[in-house]
Design an enzyme around this catalytic site. Sequence first.
Site, PDB file in Angstrom:
ATOM      1  N   ASP A 189     -19.293  47.123 -10.531  1.00  0.00           N
ATOM      2  CA  ASP A 189     -18.941  48.555 -10.545  1.00  0.00           C
ATOM      3  C   ASP A 189     -17.660  48.913 -11.309  1.00  0.00           C
ATOM      4  O   ASP A 189     -16.823  49.688 -10.806  1.00  0.00           O
ATOM      5  CB  ASP A 189     -18.830  49.086  -9.100  1.00  0.00           C
ATOM      6  CG  ASP A 189     -20.158  49.006  -8.345  1.00  0.00           C
ATOM      7  OD1 ASP A 189     -21.147  48.528  -8.913  1.00  0.00           O
ATOM      8  OD2 ASP A 189     -20.193  49.419  -7.175  1.00  0.00           O
ATOM      9  N   ASP A 200     -22.871  51.415  -9.670  1.00  0.00           N
ATOM     10  CA  ASP A 200     -23.162  52.323  -8.565  1.00  0.00           C
ATOM     11  C   ASP A 200     -23.854  53.533  -9.205  1.00  0.00           C
ATOM     12  O   ASP A 200     -23.369  54.053 -10.222  1.00  0.00           O
ATOM     13  CB  ASP A 200     -21.815  52.730  -7.935  1.00  0.00           C
ATOM     14  CG  ASP A 200     -21.886  53.015  -6.456  1.00  0.00           C
ATOM     15  OD1 ASP A 200     -22.726  52.412  -5.757  1.00  0.00           O
ATOM     16  OD2 ASP A 200     -21.082  53.856  -5.984  1.00  0.00           O
ATOM     17  N   HIS A 213     -25.752  56.897  -8.046  1.00  0.00           N
ATOM     18  CA  HIS A 213     -26.239  57.798  -6.991  1.00  0.00           C
ATOM     19  C   HIS A 213     -26.890  59.054  -7.557  1.00  0.00           C
ATOM     20  O   HIS A 213     -26.376  59.653  -8.510  1.00  0.00           O
ATOM     21  CB  HIS A 213     -25.067  58.245  -6.115  1.00  0.00           C
ATOM     22  CG  HIS A 213     -24.339  57.128  -5.429  1.00  0.00           C
ATOM     23  ND1 HIS A 213     -24.978  56.157  -4.699  1.00  0.00           N
ATOM     24  CD2 HIS A 213     -23.005  56.835  -5.353  1.00  0.00           C
ATOM     25  CE1 HIS A 213     -24.074  55.319  -4.207  1.00  0.00           C
ATOM     26  NE2 HIS A 213     -22.867  55.696  -4.596  1.00  0.00           N
ATOM     27  N   HIS A 246     -26.242  62.692  -2.871  1.00  0.00           N
ATOM     28  CA  HIS A 246     -26.396  61.430  -2.120  1.00  0.00           C
ATOM     29  C   HIS A 246     -25.747  61.565  -0.741  1.00  0.00           C
ATOM     30  O   HIS A 246     -24.681  62.182  -0.604  1.00  0.00           O
ATOM     31  CB  HIS A 246     -25.747  60.283  -2.907  1.00  0.00           C
ATOM     32  CG  HIS A 246     -26.108  58.929  -2.381  1.00  0.00           C
ATOM     33  ND1 HIS A 246     -25.225  58.148  -1.680  1.00  0.00           N
ATOM     34  CD2 HIS A 246     -27.282  58.248  -2.434  1.00  0.00           C
ATOM     35  CE1 HIS A 246     -25.834  57.013  -1.336  1.00  0.00           C
ATOM     36  NE2 HIS A 246     -27.078  57.042  -1.789  1.00  0.00           N
ATOM     37  N   HIS A 248     -19.348  60.668  -6.457  1.00  0.00           N
ATOM     38  CA  HIS A 248     -18.962  59.678  -7.470  1.00  0.00           C
ATOM     39  C   HIS A 248     -20.205  59.021  -8.048  1.00  0.00           C
ATOM     40  O   HIS A 248     -21.253  58.975  -7.408  1.00  0.00           O
ATOM     41  CB  HIS A 248     -18.044  58.599  -6.849  1.00  0.00           C
ATOM     42  CG  HIS A 248     -18.746  57.770  -5.817  1.00  0.00           C
ATOM     43  ND1 HIS A 248     -18.947  58.200  -4.526  1.00  0.00           N
ATOM     44  CD2 HIS A 248     -19.322  56.548  -5.892  1.00  0.00           C
ATOM     45  CE1 HIS A 248     -19.610  57.290  -3.851  1.00  0.00           C
ATOM     46  NE2 HIS A 248     -19.865  56.273  -4.661  1.00  0.00           N
ATOM     47  N   LYS A 269     -27.556  50.260  -8.272  1.00  0.00           N
ATOM     48  CA  LYS A 269     -27.732  50.273  -6.809  1.00  0.00           C
ATOM     49  C   LYS A 269     -27.254  51.603  -6.249  1.00  0.00           C
ATOM     50  O   LYS A 269     -26.477  52.302  -6.891  1.00  0.00           O
ATOM     51  CB  LYS A 269     -26.949  49.116  -6.185  1.00  0.00           C
ATOM     52  CG  LYS A 269     -25.469  49.238  -6.468  1.00  0.00           C
ATOM     53  CD  LYS A 269     -24.698  48.066  -5.934  1.00  0.00           C
ATOM     54  CE  LYS A 269     -23.227  48.230  -6.235  1.00  0.00           C
ATOM     55  NZ  LYS A 269     -22.600  49.415  -5.636  1.00  0.00           N
ATOM     56  N   CYS A 275     -17.818  46.948  -2.222  1.00  0.00           N
ATOM     57  CA  CYS A 275     -18.956  46.316  -2.908  1.00  0.00           C
ATOM     58  C   CYS A 275     -18.748  44.818  -3.131  1.00  0.00           C
ATOM     59  O   CYS A 275     -19.691  44.038  -2.991  1.00  0.00           O
ATOM     60  CB  CYS A 275     -19.260  47.057  -4.194  1.00  0.00           C
ATOM     61  SG  CYS A 275     -19.983  48.675  -3.827  1.00  0.00           S
TER      62      CYS A 275
HETATM   63  C1  VGL Z   1     -18.121  51.545  -3.753  1.00  0.00           C
HETATM   64  C2  VGL Z   1     -17.549  53.112  -2.201  1.00  0.00           C
HETATM   65  C3  VGL Z   1     -18.653  53.867  -2.521  1.00  0.00           C
HETATM   66  C4  VGL Z   1     -17.783  50.255  -4.441  1.00  0.00           C
HETATM   67  C5  VGL Z   1     -19.240  52.270  -4.088  1.00  0.00           C
HETATM   68  O1  VGL Z   1     -18.238  50.043  -5.582  1.00  0.00           O
HETATM   69  O2  VGL Z   1     -17.042  49.452  -3.836  1.00  0.00           O
HETATM   70  N1  VGL Z   1     -17.297  51.960  -2.800  1.00  0.00           N
HETATM   71  N2  VGL Z   1     -19.497  53.437  -3.466  1.00  0.00           N
HETATM   72 ZN    ZN Z   2     -21.024  54.662  -4.162  1.00  0.00          ZN
END
Ligand code: VGL
Ligand code: ZN
Length: 225
Positions: free
Chosen positions: A24, A66, A68, A72, A100, A125, A170
Amino acid sequence: MKIEDLRLAPSVKVVDSDVLIVVDMQNDFMPSGALPVEGGDEIIDPINGLAEDFNRHGGVVVLTQDWHPPGHLSFASSHDMEPYTPYSSEGIGPILWPDHCVQGSAGADFHPDINVIFANAIIRKGFRLNIDSYSVFVENDKKTVTGLSGYLKTLGKTRIFLCGLALDYCVFHSAMDGIGMGFEVVVPIDLSRAVDAPPGRLSEALDLMIGRGVQFVKSSNIVFQ
Ligand code: VGL
Ligand code: ZN
């Protein structure tokens, strides 16, 4: 546990059954992004360097994103709440996030300095409206798999090096699930940064990773033969 107090492996030698997973490294997780992670931009260059090393030695590099849909259910705005409010339901939580990494938005793009040339595969994901996915292996309902484990096992990979964002979400969940799926897990600790929300989250995540047998190493002590 604090990062400074982690017991680090003196060195780790990379072999053919290793894979590098870069988690990410997207604009929204950078300090100026929608869900800022402090220092997220400081790890870009050294991650590129490690990915290049894996690549040059014939290794496999996987990037994750990430990804979404708008609205979401991990977004505070979907519940008329403030970001970072504690919230849990099946597949969502323990806190709600600012909007985000919305699919196709600039925030969901990789940071422009992340060298995507080294990626053999990119896994997305969190694209199901009502389930978040912190782990790169299994979504937060603990049932829906991303397919990455099968991909890696098909390639004969047995150990994963995990870096990127965020260390206490993550990267943490990916490390725990990676061990659960039979991989060895190494975290180059200087190539990851944490959100640390709610307070104490990072310390708890480090304790749980240690308990599960995750290894930590400084990236300068990863050696290629
Ligand atoms: C993540 C919070 C929400 C991450 C992703 O990549 O760690 N954290 N979505
Ligand atoms: Zn996220």
